[in-house]
Design a protein around this motif. Structure first.
Motif, PDB file in Angstrom:
ATOM      1  N   UNK A  69       0.832  -1.194   0.000  1.00  0.00           N
ATOM      2  CA  UNK A  69       0.000   0.000   0.000  1.00  0.00           C
ATOM      3  C   UNK A  69       0.872   1.251   0.000  1.00  0.00           C
ATOM      4  N   UNK A  70       0.375   2.287  -0.656  1.00  0.00           N
ATOM      5  CA  UNK A  70       1.091   3.565  -0.670  1.00  0.00           C
ATOM      6  C   UNK A  70       0.833   4.286   0.634  1.00  0.00           C
ATOM      7  N   UNK A  71       1.831   4.982   1.098  1.00  0.00           N
ATOM      8  CA  UNK A  71       1.692   5.749   2.324  1.00  0.00           C
ATOM      9  C   UNK A  71       0.953   7.053   2.059  1.00  0.00           C
ATOM     10  N   UNK A  72       0.082   7.437   2.974  1.00  0.00           N
ATOM     11  CA  UNK A  72      -0.642   8.705   2.850  1.00  0.00           C
ATOM     12  C   UNK A  72       0.262   9.828   3.309  1.00  0.00           C
ATOM     13  N   UNK A  73       0.228  10.945   2.606  1.00  0.00           N
ATOM     14  CA  UNK A  73       1.082  12.079   2.974  1.00  0.00           C
ATOM     15  C   UNK A  73       0.324  13.147   3.645  1.00  0.00           C
TER      16      UNK A  73
END
Length: 73
Positions: A69-73
């Motif tokens: 999963x991509x990390x939320x910024x």
């Protein structure tokens, strides 16, 4: 020392080492590098014989089909 390899890969290593040794032994007697090549080929054969075999792990370390999963910024 390292990770175990498969039986098939060990067989390939053994074939290559035996081919190197046969090539080195068939070099003419006057060849300056003949003895060194024979020693290297014998060492490669010993290494191939000493390679441990076992279950081979996947290279990524993650389970197949699992997406990161991509990390939320």
């Amino acid at each position: 020392m390292g990770q175990p390899i498969s039986e098939a890969k060990k067989a390939i290593f053994l074939q290559r080492a035996e081919a190197r040794l046969n090539f080195a032994r068939n070099l003419p007697e006057g060849d300056a590098k003949r003895e060194a090549k024979i020693r290297e080929a014998e060492k490669a054969l010993q290494t191939a014989l000493a390679s441990k075999t076992g279950t081979v792990r996947s290279g990524s370390g993650r389970k197949a089909g699992k997406v990161r999963k991509k990390r939320a910024r």
